[in-house]
Design an enzyme around this catalytic site. Structure first.
Site, PDB file in Angstrom:
ATOM      1  CE1 TYR A  30       4.440  -5.985   1.301  1.00 43.71           C
ATOM      2  CE2 TYR A  30       3.612  -8.183   0.872  1.00 43.71           C
ATOM      3  CZ  TYR A  30       4.665  -7.325   1.054  1.00 43.71           C
ATOM      4  OH  TYR A  30       5.952  -7.808   0.981  1.00 43.71           O
ATOM      5  CB  SER A  67       5.573 -10.641  -2.013  1.00 44.75           C
ATOM      6  OG  SER A  67       5.077 -11.306  -0.866  1.00 44.75           O
TER       7      SER A  67
END
Length: 282
Positions: free
Chosen positions: A156, A143
């Site tokens: 996350y 990401s």
């Protein structure tokens, strides 16, 4: 370097929606046979039917990538169906909304089980088959939050930094083999990951919904565009694929201002209409 796909077999996790579904479609359009995995059998079936319509062989494998035993048994099923595996795309991922003080250990373990251990489990399971190929790839989706770590994303961001580190180290270990290891860093992608994110205890449902709505409105890149960028990167032999202008900018910001980037990112997040940056999503 052009990646030859006709006749090859790709395993794609998180194939039921988002980038995973779009990638399956575009791989099928190139003549690549598919072993598609997703935790949701209905969405998995929809993706598989669409890919079969393009004339390739597609097998469906309902799977929780956090279940190490289920993953360990998957290669036998895939090889029985297709005979080989030459591309593994570790795309499955989830999001979790809440600040660290609101998150439980169970929240962390749930997210890491999918976002990080899912990548490790799948790579461990399929690496022997990949090493038998004259040319193969492992593609791990991290990401933009593997570059930067916004407030509200402790779990996350930690998982995506972990995927990035694992991918880089594995690439170095396999550099003299037939397997290329590729890291993918999407920026904001117009998927449902923000809306489907799990809420930590104490996180207001309305706040979650508003933040997710603001995120979807702010991002421009579609899953189809993201999948196209991944395949273009593989064609070029890229080992790190950044998706979207936001990914390129934040990568640069993290390099130039490894501590002070947060003040800039926070101003941008407020200007976009949400208080905390939300997951980039698949």
């Amino acid at each position: 370097m052009n990646t030859p796909l006709p006749g090859r077999v790709a395993v794609v996790t998180g194939a039921g929606s988002g980038i995973g579904r779009s990638l399956a479609q575009q791989l099928a359009a190139r003549g690549c046979h598919l072993a598609l995995c997703d935790i949701d059998p209905q969405r998995l079936g929809e993706s598989a039917r669409a890919a079969r319509g393009l004339g390739v062989s597609v097998s469906e494998h309902p799977l929780d990538v956090a279940d190490a035993a289920a993953v360990a048994s998957l290669p036998a099923a895939v090889l029985a169906e297709h005979g080989r595996v030459s591309l593994l795309v570790n795309n499955a991922g989830v999001a979790l909304m809440g600040e660290f003080r609101q998150l439980s250990d169970a929240d962390f373990q749930w997210l890491f089980g999918i976002n990080f251990w899912g990548v490790v489990n799948m790579t461990r399971a399929f690496l022997p088959a990949l090493l038998r190929e004259p040319e193969a790839q492992v593609v791990n989706v991290s990401s933009v939050f593997g570059f930067v770590a916004p407030a509200g994303q402790t779990a996350y961001a930690a998982s995506k930094f972990a995927v990035r580190g694992f991918t880089d180290a594995l690439r170095h270990e396999l550099e003299n083999t037939s397997v290329r290891v590729v890291a993918v860093h999407p920026g904001g992608i117009r998927t449902q990951i923000a809306h489907s994110a799990r809420r930590a205890g104490g996180v207001d449902e309305t706040m979650h919904r508003n933040a997710a709505d603001a995120f979807v409105q702010a991002v421009q890149t579609t899953p189809e565009q993201a999948a196209e960028r991944i395949l273009r990167g593989l064609d070029r032999g890229e080992l790190r694929i950044r998706i979207g202008a936001d990914a390129r900018v934040l990568d640069l910001m993290a390099r130039l201002m490894p501590v002070r980037y947060w003040a800039w990112l926070k101003r941008r997040a407020h200007k976009a209409g949400f208080k905390q940056a939300t997951p980039t999503g698949r």
